[in-house]
Write an enzyme that holds these catalytic residues in place. Structure first.
Site, PDB file in Angstrom:
ATOM      1  N   TYR A 142       0.820  -1.216   0.000  1.00  0.00           N
ATOM      2  CA  TYR A 142       0.000   0.000   0.000  1.00  0.00           C
ATOM      3  C   TYR A 142       0.853   1.265   0.000  1.00  0.00           C
ATOM      4  O   TYR A 142       0.387   2.340  -0.324  1.00  0.00           O
ATOM      5  CB  TYR A 142      -0.943   0.028   1.212  1.00  0.00           C
ATOM      6  CG  TYR A 142      -2.055  -1.016   1.157  1.00  0.00           C
ATOM      7  CD1 TYR A 142      -2.245  -1.804   0.026  1.00  0.00           C
ATOM      8  CD2 TYR A 142      -2.914  -1.199   2.229  1.00  0.00           C
ATOM      9  CE1 TYR A 142      -3.241  -2.755  -0.029  1.00  0.00           C
ATOM     10  CE2 TYR A 142      -3.929  -2.157   2.179  1.00  0.00           C
ATOM     11  CZ  TYR A 142      -4.080  -2.926   1.057  1.00  0.00           C
ATOM     12  OH  TYR A 142      -5.073  -3.867   0.994  1.00  0.00           O
ATOM     13  N   LYS A 193       3.288 -15.244   1.514  1.00  0.00           N
ATOM     14  CA  LYS A 193       3.256 -16.087   0.318  1.00  0.00           C
ATOM     15  C   LYS A 193       4.702 -16.307  -0.124  1.00  0.00           C
ATOM     16  O   LYS A 193       5.138 -15.814  -1.168  1.00  0.00           O
ATOM     17  CB  LYS A 193       2.446 -15.397  -0.787  1.00  0.00           C
ATOM     18  CG  LYS A 193       0.942 -15.404  -0.552  1.00  0.00           C
ATOM     19  CD  LYS A 193       0.280 -16.713  -0.944  1.00  0.00           C
ATOM     20  CE  LYS A 193       0.261 -16.885  -2.452  1.00  0.00           C
ATOM     21  NZ  LYS A 193      -0.295 -18.214  -2.822  1.00  0.00           N
ATOM     22  N   ASP A 226      -3.082 -17.829   1.331  1.00  0.00           N
ATOM     23  CA  ASP A 226      -4.285 -18.372   0.687  1.00  0.00           C
ATOM     24  C   ASP A 226      -4.825 -19.559   1.489  1.00  0.00           C
ATOM     25  O   ASP A 226      -6.036 -19.677   1.710  1.00  0.00           O
ATOM     26  CB  ASP A 226      -3.996 -18.766  -0.777  1.00  0.00           C
ATOM     27  CG  ASP A 226      -2.759 -19.633  -0.942  1.00  0.00           C
ATOM     28  OD1 ASP A 226      -1.907 -19.650  -0.023  1.00  0.00           O
ATOM     29  OD2 ASP A 226      -2.630 -20.314  -1.977  1.00  0.00           O
ATOM     30  N   ASP A 250      -5.394  -6.987   5.621  1.00  0.00           N
ATOM     31  CA  ASP A 250      -6.603  -6.253   5.266  1.00  0.00           C
ATOM     32  C   ASP A 250      -7.719  -7.245   4.925  1.00  0.00           C
ATOM     33  O   ASP A 250      -8.842  -7.166   5.430  1.00  0.00           O
ATOM     34  CB  ASP A 250      -6.275  -5.363   4.056  1.00  0.00           C
ATOM     35  CG  ASP A 250      -7.298  -4.272   3.830  1.00  0.00           C
ATOM     36  OD1 ASP A 250      -8.258  -4.181   4.609  1.00  0.00           O
ATOM     37  OD2 ASP A 250      -7.122  -3.507   2.859  1.00  0.00           O
ATOM     38  N   ASP A 254     -10.955  -8.947   7.507  1.00  0.00           N
ATOM     39  CA  ASP A 254     -12.366  -8.790   7.124  1.00  0.00           C
ATOM     40  C   ASP A 254     -13.085 -10.139   7.100  1.00  0.00           C
ATOM     41  O   ASP A 254     -14.243 -10.241   7.491  1.00  0.00           O
ATOM     42  CB  ASP A 254     -12.495  -8.115   5.753  1.00  0.00           C
ATOM     43  CG  ASP A 254     -12.603  -6.597   5.873  1.00  0.00           C
ATOM     44  OD1 ASP A 254     -12.250  -6.069   6.947  1.00  0.00           O
ATOM     45  OD2 ASP A 254     -13.041  -5.947   4.911  1.00  0.00           O
TER      46      ASP A 254
END
Ligand code: NAD
Length: 370
Positions: A142, A193, A226, A250, A254
Site C-alpha cells: 500500500y 506467500k 491463501d 486487510d 475482514d
C-alpha cells in the site's frame, strides 16, 4: 489513581452517537476509582472539513500526538462525496495513522455464544471463537515505491505497486504478535506467500529467527496466506494470534470479522512503537465499522464495537487488564440476557437503541462490581 488523557474524535454519522456511550463507560470506571480519564474532544472527517476545510486541524493533530490514547468514532458520508481528494474525510484517519506511526493493527474476532447464530457459519464452528489478527499497517504494497501508472506509448498503460518490507518492520510487528500470544493462547500463526514472493521469504526468515532468539516459549506456525484464508472459514478455532502483512491482513481480518456476525460488534486498536523513555506507545482505538449514514441520527446504532474499542484501550494503553476483562464480561452478560440492537437481532425480536444498550452495559458493570 493514575490519570489518562484521552482524545475523543467522534467524527461523522453514528460516530458521535456511539462515542457518547464510551463516555458513560469511562465515567463509570472513573467513579469506581479504577483510573481517572481526562477527555478532550476534537473534530475529524467531514465535520472537521465543514469547520476548518481540513479532514483534521493542526490543533487536533497536536492533541492526538500528546494524548495517551485517541478514541476514534467513524468518518465519512455522502455529504462529503464531492470534496477535494486530499481533504476527504478518510484523509483525517490516514494522517493520524501516519503521524502517530501506528504500525500494528490489532483486530480481535470474538464470537459471543449468544450471537453464534448471527454468523454465516455453523454455531459449533464459531461459538466462543477468540482470535486476534495482527496486521502490519504502515508498510508493504500500500505504501511501497514505485507506485504509479505509466503510459507505455503503444496504447497500453502499466500499473505498478511495490511490495516491500525491511527486516525491522517485520521484527517489530512480530514482537507485537508474540507478546500478545504470551498473554493469550501462546500460539502465533505467521502468514505470507513465500512460495511466490521474495518479501514473503524474508518475512518467514525474520519471524522464524525472532521466534528462535526471543520467543521460543511461544508456539509458532507458518501458513501461506491463501491456505490461511481457507482455514479461517473451515476451522477458525485453531488460531490464537495471526500475524501478517498489510495487504493479506486487510483481507484476512475482514474474513475473520464476518465470522462473528455484525460490524457493530468489532473493535480494533492501532499501536505505535513504545517510547523507551516513557514506556508509553501512541495508540488509536476505533470500531471496525464506518459512519453508517443509513442509520445515523436514529439512535439505533450498536455501541458495542465502540465500547469494546475503549476496552482495548484499557488493556493495551493503560495496563488495566482487569477492568477490560470486566467490560468484556459486562458485554457478554448483556448479550446473554437477550438485549439486542437491531443489527444483531433476529427478525421479529424486540430491539433497543444505542443509549439503552450503553446503559445496560454500565448497569452490568455495576452488578459485576457488586
Ligand atoms: P459502514 O460500516 O458505515 O456500514 C455498513 C452497514 O453496517 C450499514 O448498513 C450500517 O448501517 C451497518 N452498521 C455499521 N456499523 C453499525 C453499528 N454500529 N450498528 C448498527 N449497524 C451498523 O460502511 P459503509 O456503509 O460502507 O460506509 C459508510 C461511510 O463510512 C462511508 O463514507 C465510508 O467511507 C465510511 N467508512 C469509514 C470508516 C472509518 O471511519 N474507519 C470505515 C469504513 C467506512
Amino acid at each position: 489513581m493514575a490519570t489518562h488523557n484521552l482524545l475523543l474524535l467522534p467524527g461523522d454519522g453514528i460516530g458521535p452517537e456511539v462515542m457518547s456511550e464510551v463516555v458513560k463507560v469511562a465515567n463509570w470506571f472513573g467513579g469506581q476509582g479504577v483510573a481517572s480519564f481526562e477527555t478532550q474532544t476534537g473534530l475529524v472527517g467531514g465535520c472537521a472539513y465543514d469547520a476548518h476545510g481540513q479532514a483534521i486541524s493542526e490543533a487536533d493533530m497536536a492533541l492526538a500526538m500528546a494524548a495517551d490514547a485517541v478514541i476514534f468514532g467513524a468518518v465519512g458520508g455522502p455529504k462529503w462525496d464531492g470534496v477535494p481528494y486530499d481533504v476527504r474525510p478518510e484523509a483525517g484517519l490516514l494522517r493520524l495513522r501516519k503521524d502517530m506511526k501506528l504500525f500494528a493493527n490489532l483486530r480481535p474476532a470474538i464470537c459471543y455464544p449468544a450471537l453464534a447464530d448471527a454468523s454465516s457459519l455453523k454455531r459449533e464452528i464459531v461459538e466462543n471463537l477468540d482470535i486476534m489478527i495482527v496486521r502490519e499497517l504502515t508498510g508493504g504494497v500500500y505504501f511501497g515505491e514505485p507506485k504509479q501508472i505509466i503510459d507505455l506509448g503503444n496504447g497500453q498503460k502499466r500499473g505498478i505497486d511495490t511490495q516491500v518490507y525491511d527486516t525491522y518492520e517485520i521484527e517489530r510487528i512480530g514482537r507485537v504478535a508474540f507478546e500478545l500470544a504470551r498473554k493469550r493462547g501462546n500460539k502465533v500463526t505467521s502468514s505470507e506467500k513465500r512460495n511466490v514472493m521474495k518479501s514473503g521469504v524474508l518475512w518467514n526468515e525474520v519471524i522464524t529467527a525472532l521466534h528462535k532468539r526471543d520467543y521460543a516459549d511461544v508456539q509458532l506456525e507458518h501458513q501461506l496466506a491463501d491456505a490461511l484464508g481457507m482455514q479461517l472459514v473451515r476451522w477458525p478455532k485453531q488460531f490464537d494470534v495471526i500475524v501478517t502483512d498489510n495487504l493479506f491482513g486487510d483481507m484476512l481480518s475482514d474474513v475473520a470479522a464476518m465470522l462473528t456476525g455484525s460490524l457493530g460488534m468489532l473493535p480494533s486498536a492501532s499501536l505505535g512503537e513504545t517510547d523507551p523513555k516513557t514506556g508509553k506507545r501512541k495508540a488509536l482505538y476505533e470500531p471496525v465499522h464506518g459512519s453508517a449514514p443509513d442509520i445515523a441520527g436514529q439512535g439505533i446504532a450498536n455501541p458495542i464495537a465502540m465500547i469494546g474499542s475503549f476496552g482495548m484501550a484499557l488493556r493495551y494503553s493503560f495496563g488495566l487488564g482487569d477492568a477490560a476483562d470486566m467490560l468484556d464480561k459486562a458485554i457478554a452478560d448483556v448479550l446473554a440476557s437477550g438485549l439486542r440492537t437491531k443489527d444483531i437481532a433476529t427478525p421479529g425480536e424486540a430491539t433497543v437503541g444505542t443509549v439503552a444498550m450503553g446503559d445496560a452495559i454500565v448497569a452490568a458493570l455495576g452488578k459485576i462490581a457488586g
